[in-house]
Scaffold this motif. Structure first.
Motif, mmCIF file in Angstrom:
data_model
loop_
_atom_site.group_PDB
_atom_site.id
_atom_site.type_symbol
_atom_site.label_atom_id
_atom_site.label_comp_id
_atom_site.label_asym_id
_atom_site.label_seq_id
_atom_site.Cartn_x
_atom_site.Cartn_y
_atom_site.Cartn_z
ATOM 1 N N GLY A 86 31.767 -45.318 2.209
ATOM 2 C CA GLY A 86 30.571 -46.006 1.750
ATOM 3 C C GLY A 86 30.733 -47.457 1.348
ATOM 4 N N GLU A 87 31.951 -47.996 1.367
ATOM 5 C CA GLU A 87 32.146 -49.392 0.996
ATOM 6 C C GLU A 87 31.536 -50.308 2.047
ATOM 7 O OE1 GLU A 87 35.734 -52.634 0.149
ATOM 8 O OE2 GLU A 87 36.197 -50.589 0.796
ATOM 9 N N GLY A 88 30.783 -51.316 1.591
ATOM 10 C CA GLY A 88 30.165 -52.269 2.503
ATOM 11 C C GLY A 88 30.961 -53.556 2.599
ATOM 12 N N VAL A 89 31.096 -54.080 3.821
ATOM 13 C CA VAL A 89 31.804 -55.346 4.058
ATOM 14 C C VAL A 89 30.857 -56.258 4.827
ATOM 15 C CG1 VAL A 89 33.811 -56.449 5.102
ATOM 16 C CG2 VAL A 89 34.013 -54.132 4.166
ATOM 17 N N ASP A 90 30.540 -57.420 4.250
ATOM 18 C CA ASP A 90 29.628 -58.356 4.895
ATOM 19 C C ASP A 90 30.319 -59.100 6.039
ATOM 20 O OD1 ASP A 90 27.427 -57.790 3.367
ATOM 21 O OD2 ASP A 90 27.848 -59.342 1.869
ATOM 22 N N ARG A 91 29.627 -59.185 7.173
ATOM 23 C CA ARG A 91 30.115 -59.927 8.336
ATOM 24 C C ARG A 91 29.187 -61.109 8.606
ATOM 25 N NH1 ARG A 91 29.818 -56.180 13.147
ATOM 26 N NH2 ARG A 91 27.958 -55.426 12.081
ATOM 27 N N ASP B 195 21.692 -68.480 9.990
ATOM 28 C CA ASP B 195 22.908 -67.809 9.528
ATOM 29 C C ASP B 195 22.533 -66.614 8.657
ATOM 30 O OD1 ASP B 195 24.368 -69.790 10.774
ATOM 31 O OD2 ASP B 195 24.843 -70.864 8.913
ATOM 32 N N THR B 196 23.327 -65.559 8.759
ATOM 33 C CA THR B 196 23.084 -64.386 7.928
ATOM 34 C C THR B 196 24.372 -63.596 7.793
ATOM 35 O OG1 THR B 196 21.610 -62.485 7.599
ATOM 36 C CG2 THR B 196 22.412 -62.861 9.839
ATOM 37 N N THR B 197 24.333 -62.535 7.033
ATOM 38 C CA THR B 197 25.425 -61.562 6.990
ATOM 39 C C THR B 197 24.855 -60.190 7.289
ATOM 40 O OG1 THR B 197 25.219 -61.225 4.595
ATOM 41 C CG2 THR B 197 26.828 -62.869 5.344
ATOM 42 N N VAL B 198 25.657 -59.385 7.959
ATOM 43 C CA VAL B 198 25.279 -58.019 8.297
ATOM 44 C C VAL B 198 26.371 -57.099 7.769
ATOM 45 C CG1 VAL B 198 24.788 -56.388 10.159
ATOM 46 C CG2 VAL B 198 24.018 -58.763 10.342
ATOM 47 N N GLU B 199 25.987 -56.111 6.995
ATOM 48 C CA GLU B 199 26.977 -55.259 6.338
ATOM 49 C C GLU B 199 27.572 -54.231 7.302
ATOM 50 O OE1 GLU B 199 26.786 -53.704 2.004
ATOM 51 O OE2 GLU B 199 26.058 -52.058 3.253
ATOM 52 N N TRP B 200 28.887 -54.086 7.237
ATOM 53 C CA TRP B 200 29.595 -53.002 7.924
ATOM 54 C C TRP B 200 29.981 -51.981 6.855
ATOM 55 C CZ3 TRP B 200 30.481 -51.860 12.922
ATOM 56 C CH2 TRP B 200 31.380 -50.807 13.180
ATOM 57 N N THR B 201 29.657 -50.715 7.091
ATOM 58 C CA THR B 201 29.948 -49.676 6.104
ATOM 59 C C THR B 201 31.189 -48.904 6.512
ATOM 60 O OG1 THR B 201 27.586 -49.444 5.632
ATOM 61 C CG2 THR B 201 29.038 -47.687 4.865
ATOM 62 N N LEU B 202 32.208 -48.976 5.687
ATOM 63 C CA LEU B 202 33.458 -48.269 5.936
ATOM 64 C C LEU B 202 33.324 -46.792 5.532
ATOM 65 C CD1 LEU B 202 35.918 -50.935 4.530
ATOM 66 C CD2 LEU B 202 35.775 -50.213 6.923
ATOM 67 N N PRO B 203 34.193 -45.925 6.049
ATOM 68 C CA PRO B 203 34.202 -44.531 5.575
ATOM 69 C C PRO B 203 34.364 -44.512 4.052
ATOM 70 C CG PRO B 203 35.608 -44.773 7.497
ATOM 71 C CD PRO B 203 35.198 -46.160 7.115
#
Length: 217
Positions: free
Chosen positions: A173-178, A163-171
């Motif tokens: 620069g905010e990062g959201v972990d998936r 299991d892990t999380t991969v960050e999604w970067t929004l316009p």
């Protein structure tokens, strides 16, 4: 979807994709070549895209099936698919639904894709339950393509699933972990084998496990 309370981890996954849906959709214009290859020369009466996102693969199913349904846990992702289908003139149905509890009659789906979604389910029980659901809805002659991000990908240095999380970067620069469960190939085979599905064909491509499956029943 199930009438019971939502799993809190599944609720977190849903909230993540509701949050990033608009930006995510803009980066997912084209179908995967592996999906195109699977669907080539296949057709049916009913098509199903589990974890449809913005509908890019549901469009391919709609071209090959009399009726197609796209389902996604995220309400906002469903909204992006609805907007895209209206803009491009594709006629397929959409529903917000959990992959482990599909709003589809048993033994009615001839052709299905379940790609880039299985790894987001936050427990093995839910992942296997979703594979059981896929088995339930497939016709006796139906076929589906299931994919999962694999330890075979160059990004990972592991031989066993994790299991892990991969960050999604929004316009901005905010990062959201998936959440992701990264499958090793034997684990992928084992989870399919633990469900009501039979693995017809298997390959590793672009760092993903791909299985062509059928219902055992």
């Amino acid at each position: 979807m199930s009438d019971g309370p939502e799993d809190p981890n599944a609720a977190s996954v849903r909230a993540t994709y509701d949050r990033i849906a608009a930006h995510f959709s803009k980066t997912r214009e084209y179908a995967w070549p592996e999906v195109e290859a699977f669907l080539d020369e296949r057709s049916g009466r009913v098509g199903l895209d589990v974890g449809c996102g913005n509908g890019r693969h549901a469009e391919l199913l709609a071209e090959r099936c009399d009726r197609t349904l796209g389902v996604d846990l995220s309400r906002e992702m469903v909204a992006t698919a609805r907007a895209r289908s209206a803009e491009r003139g594709f006629g397929y149905g959409l529903a917000q639904a959990d992959a482990s509890s599909l709003p589809v009659r048993s033994s009615c789906v001839d052709l299905a894709v379940y790609v880039a979604t299985l790894p987001h389910l936050p427990s093995r029980d839910l992942r296997v339950a979703s594979l059981d659901e896929l088995a339930r809805v497939l016709t006796a002659d139906g076929r589906a393509l299931v994919s999962a991000w694999s330890t075979e990908h160059d990004r990972f240095d592991a031989s066993e699933g994790f299991d892990t999380t991969v960050e999604w970067t929004l316009p901005g620069g905010e990062g959201v972990d998936r959440f992701y469960h990264i499958y090793d190939p034997e684990e992928f085979r084992a989870d399919v084998g633990s469900s009501g599905l039979e693995l017809v064909d298997f390959e590793i491509s672009s760092g993903n496990c791909y299985g062509v499956v059928r219902s055992e029943e």
